[in-house]
Each structure stands twice: as structure tokens, then as C-alpha cells.
Design a protein around this motif. Structure first.
Motif, PDB file in Angstrom:
ATOM      1  N   ALA A 236       0.828  -1.213   0.000  1.00  0.00           N
ATOM      2  CA  ALA A 236       0.000   0.000   0.000  1.00  0.00           C
ATOM      3  C   ALA A 236       0.861   1.261   0.000  1.00  0.00           C
ATOM      4  O   ALA A 236       0.519   2.253  -0.645  1.00  0.00           O
ATOM      5  CB  ALA A 236      -0.942  -0.011   1.199  1.00  0.00           C
ATOM      6  N   ALA A 237       1.971   1.211   0.695  1.00  0.00           N
ATOM      7  CA  ALA A 237       2.828   2.399   0.810  1.00  0.00           C
ATOM      8  C   ALA A 237       3.808   2.552  -0.346  1.00  0.00           C
ATOM      9  O   ALA A 237       4.153   3.683  -0.720  1.00  0.00           O
ATOM     10  CB  ALA A 237       3.609   2.337   2.125  1.00  0.00           C
ATOM     11  N   ASN A 238       4.265   1.417  -0.917  1.00  0.00           N
ATOM     12  CA  ASN A 238       5.373   1.488  -1.882  1.00  0.00           C
ATOM     13  C   ASN A 238       5.069   0.924  -3.267  1.00  0.00           C
ATOM     14  O   ASN A 238       5.886   1.075  -4.164  1.00  0.00           O
ATOM     15  CB  ASN A 238       6.577   0.724  -1.314  1.00  0.00           C
ATOM     16  N   GLY A 239       3.954   0.229  -3.434  1.00  0.00           N
ATOM     17  CA  GLY A 239       3.634  -0.382  -4.722  1.00  0.00           C
ATOM     18  C   GLY A 239       4.216  -1.781  -4.838  1.00  0.00           C
ATOM     19  O   GLY A 239       5.042  -2.215  -4.022  1.00  0.00           O
ATOM     20  N   LEU A 240       3.747  -2.494  -5.851  1.00  0.00           N
ATOM     21  CA  LEU A 240       4.135  -3.893  -6.033  1.00  0.00           C
ATOM     22  C   LEU A 240       5.578  -4.087  -6.482  1.00  0.00           C
ATOM     23  O   LEU A 240       6.179  -5.116  -6.197  1.00  0.00           O
ATOM     24  CB  LEU A 240       3.211  -4.568  -7.055  1.00  0.00           C
TER      25      LEU A 240
END
Length: 55
Positions: A22-26
Motif C-alpha cells: 500500500a505504501a510502496n507499490g508492487l
């Protein structure tokens, strides 16, 4: 490590991974590192606790 301890670690790492995504992306390096740690925990669980079930 006992089964319930390992399952607790797996659940903690799963929750951490959700937050990291959620904070950094996949595709972030932090996400990939966390995902690999979860994979390692799951593989350990499979080796120790599921090895004889499918034989």
C-alpha cells in the motif's frame, strides 16, 4: 520453532506485506524483499509441517 509460532510469524509478515504494498507499490525493492521473506516462512512451514501429508 513450534507450529503456532511459525504461523504467527507468517501472519505478521503477511500483514506487513499488505502495508508495504500500500505504501510502496508492487514493484518496489522493499515489497520484493518482504515478499521473499514471506515466501521463506511459507516454505519453512511446508517443509516442517506439511511434508508427510501429501506422501
Amino acid at each position: 520453532m513450534r507450529k503456532h509460532e511459525l504461523l504467527a510469524l507468517i501472519e505478521q509478515k503477511r500483514q506487513e506485506l499488505i502495508q508495504v504494498v500500500a505504501a510502496n507499490g508492487l514493484a518496489s525493492s522493499v515489497t520484493i524483499k518482504c515478499s521473499k521473506q514471506l515466501d521463506d516462512l511459507l516454505n519453512t512451514y511446508n517443509r516442517k509441517h506439511l511434508q508427510g501429508i501429501h506422501s
